[in-house]
Motif scaffolding. Structure first.
Motif, PDB file in Angstrom:
ATOM      1  N   TRP A  57       0.871  -1.167   0.000  1.00 20.30           N
ATOM      2  CA  TRP A  57       0.000   0.000   0.000  1.00 20.30           C
ATOM      3  C   TRP A  57       0.906   1.214   0.000  1.00 20.30           C
ATOM      4  O   TRP A  57       1.670   1.422   0.939  1.00 20.30           O
ATOM      5  N   GLU A  58       0.828   1.982  -1.066  1.00 26.86           N
ATOM      6  CA  GLU A  58       1.683   3.160  -1.192  1.00 26.86           C
ATOM      7  C   GLU A  58       0.896   4.397  -0.806  1.00 26.86           C
ATOM      8  O   GLU A  58      -0.194   4.636  -1.327  1.00 26.86           O
ATOM      9  N   VAL A  59       1.471   5.182   0.094  1.00 25.94           N
ATOM     10  CA  VAL A  59       0.833   6.387   0.595  1.00 25.94           C
ATOM     11  C   VAL A  59       1.732   7.575   0.247  1.00 25.94           C
ATOM     12  O   VAL A  59       2.936   7.542   0.527  1.00 25.94           O
ATOM     13  N   THR A  61       3.666  10.952   0.638  1.00 29.14           N
ATOM     14  CA  THR A  61       4.197  11.672   1.803  1.00 29.14           C
ATOM     15  C   THR A  61       4.080  13.172   1.575  1.00 29.14           C
ATOM     16  O   THR A  61       3.769  13.642   0.469  1.00 29.14           O
ATOM     17  N   SER A  63       6.458  15.243   1.523  1.00 25.86           N
ATOM     18  CA  SER A  63       7.582  15.737   0.722  1.00 25.86           C
ATOM     19  C   SER A  63       7.428  15.410  -0.762  1.00 25.86           C
ATOM     20  O   SER A  63       8.308  15.710  -1.555  1.00 25.86           O
ATOM     21  N   GLY A  65       7.090  12.294  -2.102  1.00 23.77           N
ATOM     22  CA  GLY A  65       7.410  10.904  -2.398  1.00 23.77           C
ATOM     23  C   GLY A  65       6.292   9.985  -1.956  1.00 23.77           C
ATOM     24  O   GLY A  65       5.161  10.415  -1.712  1.00 23.77           O
ATOM     25  N   THR A  66       6.598   8.719  -1.854  1.00 22.41           N
ATOM     26  CA  THR A  66       5.616   7.753  -1.373  1.00 22.41           C
ATOM     27  C   THR A  66       6.241   6.904  -0.277  1.00 22.41           C
ATOM     28  O   THR A  66       7.450   6.663  -0.257  1.00 22.41           O
ATOM     29  N   SER A  67       5.385   6.480   0.612  1.00 23.27           N
ATOM     30  CA  SER A  67       5.782   5.551   1.676  1.00 23.27           C
ATOM     31  C   SER A  67       5.054   4.243   1.423  1.00 23.27           C
ATOM     32  O   SER A  67       3.851   4.239   1.145  1.00 23.27           O
ATOM     33  N   THR A  68       5.772   3.140   1.495  1.00 22.98           N
ATOM     34  CA  THR A  68       5.204   1.835   1.149  1.00 22.98           C
ATOM     35  C   THR A  68       4.988   1.011   2.407  1.00 22.98           C
ATOM     36  O   THR A  68       5.902   0.828   3.210  1.00 22.98           O
ATOM     37  N   PHE A  69       3.773   0.505   2.548  1.00 24.47           N
ATOM     38  CA  PHE A  69       3.416  -0.393   3.641  1.00 24.47           C
ATOM     39  C   PHE A  69       3.237  -1.795   3.060  1.00 24.47           C
ATOM     40  O   PHE A  69       2.435  -1.989   2.147  1.00 24.47           O
TER      41      PHE A  69
END
Length: 140
Positions: A57-59, A61, A63, A65-69
């Motif tokens: 699951w990409e969220v 951020t 800034s 970019g993306t944060s991946t869960f």
């Protein structure tokens, strides 16, 4: 000191625990292989992600970019745990509880037929009553 260690090691529950750990580790490897080889791909097909471990699951951020869960890895770990717990319960715990219940029922059945032993006071009262029923005795 060596004698105490020897007594500790030779205790039944320590050896039982060691056997349980070894069997549990081997059994966990089997369950992990089952989950990784069959259940994860099956869930991946149902959710159309190919393989459960690749389900992320990409969220975005703040800034840009993306944060991946890694949701798939977490779900896979939960499935592994539940599969191990379920199999251990049905293969080891439930049959052992059933066996213990049967042993307790057998032991209880043997004791239910026997009359309880009289207490010390009841025995003394019976002796007194027997002596009184014999009548007066001659004293010298």
């Amino acid at each position: 000191m060596i004698k105490g260690f020897k007594e500790f090691i030779l205790r039944g529950n320590v050896i039982d625990l060691a056997v349980a750990v070894v069997i549990g580790a081997a059994f966990t490897a089997i369950v992990n292989a089952l989950v990784e080889g069959f259940i994860n791909p099956l869930i991946g097909v149902l959710f159309q992600v190919g393989d459960l471990s690749s389900w992320v699951w990409e969220v975005p951020t703040l800034s840009g970019g993306t944060s991946t869960f890694a949701i798939g890895i977490i779900i896979g770990a939960i499935i592994n745990f539940l599969a191990v717990a379920l199999i251990v319960y049905f293969v080891f715990v439930m049959p052992m509880n059933h066996w213990k219940d049967r042993q307790a029922a057998k032991a209880g059945a043997g004791q239910a037929d026997a009359e309880p032993l009289p207490t010390e006071q009841e025995l003394l009262a019976q002796i007194r009553d027997l002596l009184q029923s014999q009548g007066p005795t001659q004293r010298r």
